[in-house]
Motif scaffolding. Structure first.
Motif, PDB file in Angstrom:
ATOM      1  N   THR A  81       0.947  -1.244  -0.073  1.00 51.60           N
ATOM      2  CA  THR A  81      -0.040   0.026  -0.056  1.00 51.60           C
ATOM      3  C   THR A  81       0.814   1.124  -0.052  1.00 51.60           C
ATOM      4  OG1 THR A  81      -1.501  -1.041   1.243  1.00 51.60           O
ATOM      5  CG2 THR A  81      -1.824   1.343   1.202  1.00 51.60           C
ATOM      6  N   VAL A  82       0.642   2.169  -0.678  1.00 46.33           N
ATOM      7  CA  VAL A  82       1.297   3.411  -0.772  1.00 46.33           C
ATOM      8  C   VAL A  82       0.169   4.571  -0.766  1.00 46.33           C
ATOM      9  CG1 VAL A  82       2.789   4.964  -2.260  1.00 46.33           C
ATOM     10  CG2 VAL A  82       3.191   2.606  -2.341  1.00 46.33           C
ATOM     11  N   HIS A  83       0.515   5.592   0.140  1.00 46.85           N
ATOM     12  CA  HIS A  83      -0.458   6.581   0.579  1.00 46.85           C
ATOM     13  C   HIS A  83       0.323   7.674  -0.154  1.00 46.85           C
ATOM     14  CE1 HIS A  83      -1.717  10.134   2.741  1.00 46.85           C
ATOM     15  NE2 HIS A  83      -2.983   9.605   2.570  1.00 46.85           N
ATOM     16  N   ASP A  84      -0.487   8.619  -0.718  1.00 43.16           N
ATOM     17  CA  ASP A  84       0.169   9.975  -1.065  1.00 43.16           C
ATOM     18  C   ASP A  84      -0.918  11.072  -0.575  1.00 43.16           C
ATOM     19  OD1 ASP A  84      -1.305  10.508  -3.485  1.00 43.16           O
ATOM     20  OD2 ASP A  84      -0.081   9.281  -4.274  1.00 43.16           O
ATOM     21  N   SER A  85      -0.620  12.409  -0.930  1.00 44.02           N
ATOM     22  CA  SER A  85      -1.487  13.406  -0.603  1.00 44.02           C
ATOM     23  C   SER A  85      -2.407  13.967  -1.604  1.00 44.02           C
ATOM     24  CB  SER A  85      -0.610  14.630   0.137  1.00 44.02           C
ATOM     25  OG  SER A  85       0.248  15.053  -0.867  1.00 44.02           O
ATOM     26  N   SER A  86      -2.262  13.345  -2.866  1.00 44.74           N
ATOM     27  CA  SER A  86      -3.020  13.571  -3.941  1.00 44.74           C
ATOM     28  C   SER A  86      -4.717  13.037  -3.969  1.00 44.74           C
ATOM     29  CB  SER A  86      -2.461  13.485  -5.320  1.00 44.74           C
ATOM     30  OG  SER A  86      -3.459  13.749  -6.282  1.00 44.74           O
ATOM     31  N   PRO A  87      -5.575  13.580  -4.058  1.00 48.06           N
ATOM     32  CA  PRO A  87      -6.767  12.821  -4.045  1.00 48.06           C
ATOM     33  C   PRO A  87      -7.101  12.026  -5.445  1.00 48.06           C
ATOM     34  CG  PRO A  87      -7.376  15.273  -4.402  1.00 48.06           C
ATOM     35  CD  PRO A  87      -5.962  15.092  -4.058  1.00 48.06           C
ATOM     36  N   ARG A  88      -6.331  12.715  -6.422  1.00 45.23           N
ATOM     37  CA  ARG A  88      -6.588  12.106  -7.957  1.00 45.23           C
ATOM     38  C   ARG A  88      -6.028  10.588  -7.692  1.00 45.23           C
ATOM     39  NH1 ARG A  88      -3.415  14.003 -12.568  1.00 45.23           N
ATOM     40  NH2 ARG A  88      -4.241  12.705 -14.176  1.00 45.23           N
ATOM     41  N   LEU A  89      -7.317   9.802  -8.125  1.00 44.23           N
ATOM     42  CA  LEU A  89      -6.874   8.317  -8.321  1.00 44.23           C
ATOM     43  C   LEU A  89      -6.157   8.148  -9.653  1.00 44.23           C
ATOM     44  CD1 LEU A  89     -10.325   7.023  -6.972  1.00 44.23           C
ATOM     45  CD2 LEU A  89      -7.969   7.546  -5.646  1.00 44.23           C
ATOM     46  N   PRO A  90      -5.377   6.956  -9.578  1.00 44.97           N
ATOM     47  CA  PRO A  90      -4.678   6.480 -10.738  1.00 44.97           C
ATOM     48  C   PRO A  90      -5.718   5.901 -11.663  1.00 44.97           C
ATOM     49  CG  PRO A  90      -4.012   5.141  -9.046  1.00 44.97           C
ATOM     50  CD  PRO A  90      -4.882   6.201  -8.407  1.00 44.97           C
ATOM     51  N   THR A  91      -5.536   5.754 -12.967  1.00 37.33           N
ATOM     52  CA  THR A  91      -6.307   4.913 -13.731  1.00 37.33           C
ATOM     53  C   THR A  91      -5.390   4.374 -14.909  1.00 37.33           C
ATOM     54  OG1 THR A  91      -7.007   6.526 -15.088  1.00 37.33           O
ATOM     55  CG2 THR A  91      -8.470   5.979 -13.532  1.00 37.33           C
ATOM     56  N   PRO A  92      -5.474   2.991 -15.215  1.00 34.95           N
ATOM     57  CA  PRO A  92      -4.734   2.602 -16.217  1.00 34.95           C
ATOM     58  C   PRO A  92      -5.013   3.194 -17.813  1.00 34.95           C
ATOM     59  CG  PRO A  92      -5.624   0.709 -15.136  1.00 34.95           C
ATOM     60  CD  PRO A  92      -6.238   2.046 -14.634  1.00 34.95           C
ATOM     61  N   ARG A 118      -8.149   3.874  -3.588  1.00 36.98           N
ATOM     62  CA  ARG A 118      -9.339   4.644  -2.991  1.00 36.98           C
ATOM     63  C   ARG A 118      -8.849   6.085  -2.144  1.00 36.98           C
ATOM     64  NH1 ARG A 118      -8.651   0.005   0.675  1.00 36.98           N
ATOM     65  NH2 ARG A 118      -8.109   0.755   2.516  1.00 36.98           N
ATOM     66  N   PRO A 119      -9.843   6.916  -2.072  1.00 35.16           N
ATOM     67  CA  PRO A 119      -9.595   8.054  -1.469  1.00 35.16           C
ATOM     68  C   PRO A 119      -9.577   7.746  -0.017  1.00 35.16           C
ATOM     69  CG  PRO A 119     -11.842   8.294  -2.421  1.00 35.16           C
ATOM     70  CD  PRO A 119     -11.154   6.873  -3.044  1.00 35.16           C
ATOM     71  N   CYS A 120      -8.780   8.773   0.733  1.00 35.57           N
ATOM     72  CA  CYS A 120      -8.805   8.603   2.245  1.00 35.57           C
ATOM     73  C   CYS A 120      -8.846  10.194   2.377  1.00 35.57           C
ATOM     74  CB  CYS A 120      -7.889   7.921   2.633  1.00 35.57           C
ATOM     75  SG  CYS A 120      -6.087   8.460   2.337  1.00 35.57           S
ATOM     76  N   PRO A 121      -8.987  10.654   4.157  1.00 31.15           N
ATOM     77  CA  PRO A 121      -9.191  11.950   4.441  1.00 31.15           C
ATOM     78  C   PRO A 121      -8.011  12.834   3.817  1.00 31.15           C
ATOM     79  CG  PRO A 121      -9.860  10.273   5.908  1.00 31.15           C
ATOM     80  CD  PRO A 121      -9.214   9.486   5.069  1.00 31.15           C
ATOM     81  N   GLU A 122      -6.672  12.332   3.794  1.00 30.34           N
ATOM     82  CA  GLU A 122      -5.717  13.154   3.365  1.00 30.34           C
ATOM     83  C   GLU A 122      -4.973  12.635   2.157  1.00 30.34           C
ATOM     84  OE1 GLU A 122      -2.993  14.490   6.609  1.00 30.34           O
ATOM     85  OE2 GLU A 122      -4.798  14.304   7.930  1.00 30.34           O
ATOM     86  N   GLY A 123      -5.647  12.459   0.888  1.00 32.83           N
ATOM     87  CA  GLY A 123      -5.075  11.892  -0.082  1.00 32.83           C
ATOM     88  C   GLY A 123      -5.725  10.624  -0.800  1.00 32.83           C
ATOM     89  N   LYS A 124      -4.933   9.626  -0.917  1.00 35.02           N
ATOM     90  CA  LYS A 124      -5.286   8.467  -1.448  1.00 35.02           C
ATOM     91  C   LYS A 124      -4.385   7.173  -1.152  1.00 35.02           C
ATOM     92  CE  LYS A 124      -3.148   8.693  -5.957  1.00 35.02           C
ATOM     93  NZ  LYS A 124      -2.738   9.878  -6.003  1.00 35.02           N
TER      94      LYS A 124
END
Length: 136
Positions: A81-92, A118-124
């Motif tokens: 699992t990798v969390h980052d601060s961007s709410p933008r979800l990756p798509t192939p 999936r989004p989470c409170p501070e990114g995805k």
């Protein structure tokens, strides 16, 4: 009475923007070695390392964010699992011969048994599951 709790082992590491992808791969490889996978499941190790490279790169390059990397082994699946601060979800995206990049999530889709974002409170969070080949 039956104990239905899940037994798992896990590790976590924060990788700031100035950290190298090699550092993420080396850290991951050390933990896969502790599970015995470097000898018993080298193809799975390669798939996990490439996925870690892609997900951490996405966090650094596209989200302009530190990457929080978590590995969890629950005796069925290695959860990456990798969390980052961007709410933008990756798509192939479909491969594009005009661009040199943009194939990371296609690789993750091909390498992991399952993956989701999936989004989470501070990114995805982007999560991939890997199952080593059955020993026989």
């Amino acid at each position: 009475m039956s104990d239905s709790s899940l037994r798992a082992v896990g590790w976590a590491r924060s990788l700031p923007l100035d950290s190298s992808i090699k550092a993420a791969r080396d850290w991951t490889r050390d933990h896969l070695r502790s599970l015995g996978w470097t000898e018993s499941a080298p193809e799975t190790v390669d798939a996990v390392l490439l996925t870690v490279s892609e997900l951490v790169t996405n966090a650094h390059v596209h989200a302009h964010s530190a990457a929080d990397l978590v590995l969890t082994w629950d005796s069925t699946c290695l959860h990456v699992t990798v969390h980052d601060s961007s709410p933008r979800l990756p798509t192939p995206r479909p491969p594009d011969t005009e661009r040199s990049g943009g194939r990371g999530m296609l690789l993750v889709d091909a390498l992991a048994h399952t993956w989701q974002a999936r989004p989470c409170p501070e990114g995805k969070m982007v999560h991939a599951c890997f199952r080593p080949p059955a020993s026989g």
